[in-house]
Design a protein around this motif. Structure first.
Motif, PDB file in Angstrom:
ATOM      1  N   GLU A 111       0.853  -1.185   0.000  1.00 31.71           N
ATOM      2  CA  GLU A 111       0.000   0.000   0.000  1.00 31.71           C
ATOM      3  C   GLU A 111       0.890   1.237   0.000  1.00 31.71           C
ATOM      4  O   GLU A 111       1.746   1.412   0.866  1.00 31.71           O
ATOM      5  CB  GLU A 111      -0.920   0.007   1.213  1.00 31.71           C
TER       6      GLU A 111
ATOM      7  N   THR B  48       3.002   6.640   3.764  1.00 28.96           N
ATOM      8  CA  THR B  48       4.137   5.725   3.940  1.00 28.96           C
ATOM      9  C   THR B  48       3.905   4.541   3.011  1.00 28.96           C
ATOM     10  O   THR B  48       2.893   4.485   2.307  1.00 28.96           O
ATOM     11  CB  THR B  48       4.185   5.194   5.396  1.00 28.96           C
TER      12      THR B  48
ATOM     13  N   ARG C  47       3.396   0.495   3.111  1.00 29.24           N
ATOM     14  CA  ARG C  47       3.124  -0.646   3.993  1.00 29.24           C
ATOM     15  C   ARG C  47       3.040  -1.917   3.163  1.00 29.24           C
ATOM     16  O   ARG C  47       2.702  -1.872   1.982  1.00 29.24           O
ATOM     17  CB  ARG C  47       1.773  -0.467   4.705  1.00 29.24           C
ATOM     18  N   TYR C  48       3.323  -3.017   3.839  1.00 28.07           N
ATOM     19  CA  TYR C  48       3.233  -4.306   3.166  1.00 28.07           C
ATOM     20  C   TYR C  48       2.541  -5.305   4.080  1.00 28.07           C
ATOM     21  O   TYR C  48       2.719  -5.270   5.302  1.00 28.07           O
ATOM     22  CB  TYR C  48       4.627  -4.845   2.808  1.00 28.07           C
ATOM     23  N   ALA C  49       1.766  -6.214   3.475  1.00 23.02           N
ATOM     24  CA  ALA C  49       1.187  -7.319   4.253  1.00 23.02           C
ATOM     25  C   ALA C  49       1.187  -8.588   3.410  1.00 23.02           C
ATOM     26  O   ALA C  49       0.894  -8.537   2.205  1.00 23.02           O
ATOM     27  CB  ALA C  49      -0.244  -6.988   4.680  1.00 23.02           C
TER      28      ALA C  49
ATOM     29  N   TRP D  20      -0.039  -5.643   8.685  1.00 18.25           N
ATOM     30  CA  TRP D  20       0.637  -4.568   7.931  1.00 18.25           C
ATOM     31  C   TRP D  20       1.961  -4.206   8.582  1.00 18.25           C
ATOM     32  O   TRP D  20       2.047  -4.042   9.789  1.00 18.25           O
ATOM     33  CB  TRP D  20      -0.241  -3.311   7.884  1.00 18.25           C
ATOM     34  N   GLN D  21       2.975  -4.071   7.743  1.00 20.23           N
ATOM     35  CA  GLN D  21       4.281  -3.634   8.246  1.00 20.23           C
ATOM     36  C   GLN D  21       4.741  -2.426   7.437  1.00 20.23           C
ATOM     37  O   GLN D  21       4.707  -2.460   6.211  1.00 20.23           O
ATOM     38  CB  GLN D  21       5.303  -4.762   8.094  1.00 20.23           C
ATOM     39  N   THR D  22       5.161  -1.389   8.142  1.00 22.97           N
ATOM     40  CA  THR D  22       5.652  -0.203   7.441  1.00 22.97           C
ATOM     41  C   THR D  22       7.067  -0.481   6.946  1.00 22.97           C
ATOM     42  O   THR D  22       7.907  -0.979   7.691  1.00 22.97           O
ATOM     43  CB  THR D  22       5.643   1.020   8.375  1.00 22.97           C
TER      44      THR D  22
END
Lengths: 304, 383
Positions: A119, A123, A125-127, A156-158
C-alpha cells in the motif's frame, strides 16, 4: 540524449520477444474475459525476469519495456508490480503482488492470485496475504479482480521505502502497461483493416479510418516515450505526466479500435477486449488523468 | 536510453541563453510582436545575426569551409530550440541556417556557393521560398509556374502564394516547371532569383499570422541567366526532398509552446487564478502534449545524430507538434481571454499568431497523417 538500448537491454528485449511469441490467443470457456498465462509466468520466474529492474545494466527502463511488451500478448499474469515495485521495497516479498494506492476502495487486479499486498500512501506498507485474505469478484475488466476480506485484519508492516519514489514507479508501471495494451489493440485492428474489404477496397484504405489510426499511433508513441523517460528518471513530475498522458489518450483510442473492429471486436472469440478492457481499468488507476495532471501541475508550478 | 543532456550539451544551452540575455534589448517582445517576417524583426535580424555569427552561434553545424565549426546535430538543434523559445530573433534567417545553406553546399555551382553562402554565414541574407501556388498547395508537384529556356536565359512566368518573408527578401528559392504543361515532378527545376529582378511583383497578404509573413509573388517575363538554376533541369524534386529530409522536423514549436505555457501560468498565478483544479489540470494537459511532441522530435534528431536514414518517425513527430501548439494556444484563449486584446501581452499575442499556422505551414497535418497511415502503419492506398 540517446534513444537506443544498451547491449544488455537489447539482448533482454530479444529474448523476451522470443518468449512472448508462444503466447497465443484462445477463447476461455464460460464467457471468460481473461486468460491467465501461468506457463509464461513460470518461464519468467525461472529466467529471473521479475528482477530485471534490479540489474544495473537493465534497470527500470528495461523492466518498463518488459511490462509494455508483455501487456501486448493476449494472456496475462501479474507483472507490473513484480517488475517495478517489488525490487524497490527494501526487503524480499513474495509475488504475485497486489498494489493499493491511497487506500483506494474496491476490487484490485490480481488480488485473487496475490501472496502479498503493498500500500502506497503517506508511507509504504506491506502485508502477506494468507489463504482467504482476498476473494475473487466478477468484473467487466480483462483481469482477475479481487477484494480484501478484511484489510484491517492483515499484518501490515511499514517499510523503509520512499513513498514518492514508489508512487512514481507505480505510475511508470501503469503507463507502461497501458501504452502496451493500446499498442497491441492498435496492431490487432491494423491487421483487420488491411484484410477486411467493403465497397471493393480494404477498410484501411479509407481516409476516415487511416487518419484516426494514424493519430492513435502518434499518441501512443508519444506516451510510450514519456513513460520511458519517467522510467529512467523515476521523478514525480515525469511519472505523473507520463501516466496522465497515457490515461488521457485512452478513451478516444479504445473507442476507435472497437469501432473499426466492428461487431467482431465485441465478441469473446476475438482478443481485442483483452487489451481494451485492461486499458479501461488502467486509465482510472491512481485517480485517473485528472489526479495525475494535478499532481504534475504542483510539481511543475507549485502548490495551489 | 538516456533522456538527460550531457554536461557539454547543457553548457552549450546555457551559453546560448546567456548570449540572448546579454543581447536581446528590453523591448524585444515588442519587436517580436508581429512575427519573424515583420519589418521590425527582419531589421533586427540584420544586426542580431552578425552578432550571433561573431559568437560562432549562427552556423556552428556547417562545415568549417563555409564559416561553420562542424558541430554535431544536437548542438544545432539546441540552438534552434533556444532561438524559438526566445521568439526567433534570427527572423527569416533561420531558414538559411537550417536548409538553404546546406542545400546550396550540396547542389550549388561554385559561383552560386561563392555568391550566396558567405552572406548567409555572416547573417545578412534574407531569403524567401517560392513553393506554393494557387493551384499547388499540398499537391506541390502540380505547380505551374513556367521557366522557359531562351538562349542563355530562362524566362519565368507564373504566380506563387503564401510565400513567407517575400516582402523583404533579397533572393527567392523558386520552384518552376521547365517541362511541358504537365511536367510533374520530373519537370521541376529550382532557380535562385534575386527579388529585384524586373517583372517580380510582391503583394503582402493581410493575415492572422503576423505582419509581413505571407505574400503573393507574381512573375511576369522574369529573365534570369541559366546560371541561376540550382542543379539540373528535372532535379528540383530531388533537391527539395533532400531539403525536407535535412529539415526533418521543422521548427521546435513544442519548445515555444512550453515556454509560452509557463508565461501563461505565471500570469494566472499573478492574478490569483491558478488554484482552480480545472485550470491546473488543463495546463498540465497542454504540458503533456508539448512533452509528447518533444520526445518524438528528439528521437528523430537522435537518429540523425547517429547517421540513420530518415524514417517515418519525422511524420509522427510533425503530427505531435501540431497537438502541442493547439493545446497551448487553446489554453491561453480559454483562461486568459483578455490577454488577446489591448496591450501588455506581446509574447502571448505573438505566440498565438505563430501557433495557429502549425498544422498548415510546411505541409498540412492531413498529409502527414496520410504518410503515417501508409508508410508507418502500412495501410493500403485508397481507390
Amino acid at each position: 540524449m540517446r534513444f537506443d538500448l544498451n547491449v544488455d537491454q537489447q539482448t533482454f528485449a530479444t529474448v523476451l520477444g522470443q518468449m512472448l511469441q508462444g503466447a497465443a490467443f484462445a477463447p476461455v470457456e464460460g464467457w471468460g474475459r481473461y486468460d491467465l498465462g501461468t506457463a509464461l509466468e513460470a518461464q519468467f520466474d525461472a529466467g529471473g525476469f521479475f528482477d530485471a529492474a534490479a540489474e544495473p545494466d537493465l534497470g527500470p527502463v528495461a523492466a518498463a519495456l518488459m511490462v509494455h511488451d508483455v501487456a501486448g500478448v493476449p494472456v496475462c499474469f501479474e507483472l507490473a508490480a513484480s517488475a517495478l515495485i517489488r525490487p524497490f521495497l527494501g526487503r524480499d516479498v513474495p509475488r504475485p503482488l497486489a498494489v493499493r494506492v491511497d487506500g483506494q476502495p474496491g476490487a484490485l487486479r490480481y488480488l485473487p492470485q496475490a501472496r502479498g499486498i503493498v500500500e502506497i500512501g503517506e508511507t509504504v506498507r506491506y502485508a502477506d496475504l494468507p489463504d482467504g485474505a482476498a476473494q475473487p469478484v466478477d468484473s467487466l475488466y480483462a483481469y482477475p479482480m479481487g477484494e480484501l476480506t478484511d484489510p484491517e485484519a492483515l499484518d501490515w508492516q511499514t517499510l523503509d521505502a520512499d513513498p514518492a519514489k514508489l508512487r512514481a514507479l507505480w505510475q511508470v508501471a501503469t503507463a507502461a502497461e497501458l501504452t502496451g495494451v493500446l499498442r497491441a489493440g492498435l496492431d490487432a485492428v491494423l491487421a483487420h483493416v488491411r484484410d477486411r474489404r467493403q465497397f471493393g477496397q480494404p477498410l484501411g484504405a479509407f481516409q476516415g479510418v487511416q487518419h484516426r489510426l494514424a493519430n492513435a499511433a502518434v499518441e501512443i508513441e508519444g506516451a510510450r516515450l514519456m513513460m520511458l523517460r519517467a522510467a529512467q528518471r523515476q521523478a514525480p513530475g515525469d511519472a505523473a505526466l507520463a501516466l496522465g498522458r497515457a490515461q488521457e489518450i485512452t478513451n478516444a483510442i479504445t473507442y476507435d479500435l472497437h469501432q473499426f473492429m466492428g461487431a467482431m471486436g465485441l465478441t469473446l472469440e476475438h482478443p481485442l477486449h483483452r487489451w481494451t478492457y485492461r486499458a479501461k481499468l488502467l486509465k482510472a488507476e491512481m485517480g485517473g488523468m485528472g489526479a495525475a495532471y494535478l499532481s504534475y501541475a504542483t510539481d511543475r508550478w507549485g502548490a495551489p | 536510453m538516456d533522456f538527460d543532456w550531457t554536461e557539454e550539451d547543457a553548457a552549450y544551452r546555457a551559453r546560448i541563453r546567456d548570449f540572448l540575455a546579454r543581447t536581446l534589448p528590453a523591448n524585444w517582445d515588442e519587436i517580436a510582436r508581429h512575427g519573424p517576417g515583420s519589418p521590425e524583426q527582419t531589421e533586427f535580424s540584420l544586426t542580431f545575426c552578425p552578432k550571433l555569427a561573431d559568437e560562432g552561434l549562427l552556423v556552428p553545424h556547417w562545415p568549417a569551409d563555409w564559416g561553420g565549426a562542424d558541430r554535431p546535430p544536437w548542438e544545432h538543434f539546441i540552438l534552434g530550440e533556444e532561438m524559438w523559445r526566445a521568439g526567433e530573433p534570427r527572423g527569416a534567417q533561420y531558414m538559411n541556417v537550417n536548409w538553404i545553406g546546406p542545400v546550396l553546399m550540396r547542389y550549388g555551382s561554385d559561383a552560386q556557393k561563392a555568391q550566396y553562402i558567405p552572406p548567409m554565414a555572416e547573417g545578412r541574407a534574407i531569403w524567401c521560398q517560392g513553393f506554393s501556388e494557387p493551384n499547388a498547395g499540398s499537391d506541390l508537384a502540380s505547380l505551374r509556374t513556367r521557366a522557359i529556356r531562351d538562349g542563355a536565359d530562362y524566362v519565368i512566368n507564373g504566380q506563387k502564394i503564401w510565400t513567407s518573408y517575400a516582402g523583404l527578401a533579397s533572393t527567392c528559392f523558386l520552384l518552376a516547371q521547365t517541362g511541358g504543361a504537365d511536367g510533374g515532378r520530373a519537370g521541376i527545376a529550382i532557380f535562385l532569383v534575386p527579388m529585384d529582378t524586373p517583372g517580380i511583383e510582391v503583394r503582402a497578404i493581410p493575415s492572422l499570422i503576423g505582419h509581413g509573413d505571407i505574400h503573393e509573388v507574381f512573375f511576369t517575363d522574369v529573365r534570369v541567366p541559366a546560371t541561376a538554376r540550382l542543379g539540373a533541369e528535372g532535379e528540383g524534386w530531388t533537391i527539395i526532398s533532400y531539403a525536407l529530409a535535412n529539415e526533418r522536423v521543422g521548427i521546435p514549436r513544442y519548445e515555444m509552446g512550453a515556454a509560452t505555457l509557463d508565461t501563461m501560468v505565471a500570469e494566472l498565478q499573478a492574478r490569483g487564478q491558478f488554484s482552480d483544479s480545472i485550470v491546473r489540470s488543463r495546463a498540465a494537459q497542454a504540458a503533456a502534449a508539448c512533452e509528447a511532441a518533444r520526445l518524438q522530435v528528439y528521437r528523430v534528431v537522435d537518429g540523425r545524430s547517429r547517421g540513420q536514414a530518415p524514417g517515418t518517425e519525422s511524420n509522427l513527430a510533425r503530427v505531435a507538434v501540431v497537438g502541442a501548439e493547439r493545446a497551448v494556444a487553446d489554453f491561453g484563449m480559454d483562461f486568459l481571454p483578455d490577454a488577446f486584446s489591448g496591450s501588455g501581452h506581446d509574447a502571448l499575442l505573438s505566440h498565438h499568431e505563430r501557433a495557429i499556422v502549425t498544422g498548415i505551414a510546411a505541409g498540412a497535418t492531413e498529409i502527414q497523417l496520410n504518410l503515417v497511415a501508409r508508410q508507418h502503419l502500412n495501410l493500403p492506398k485508397g481507390a
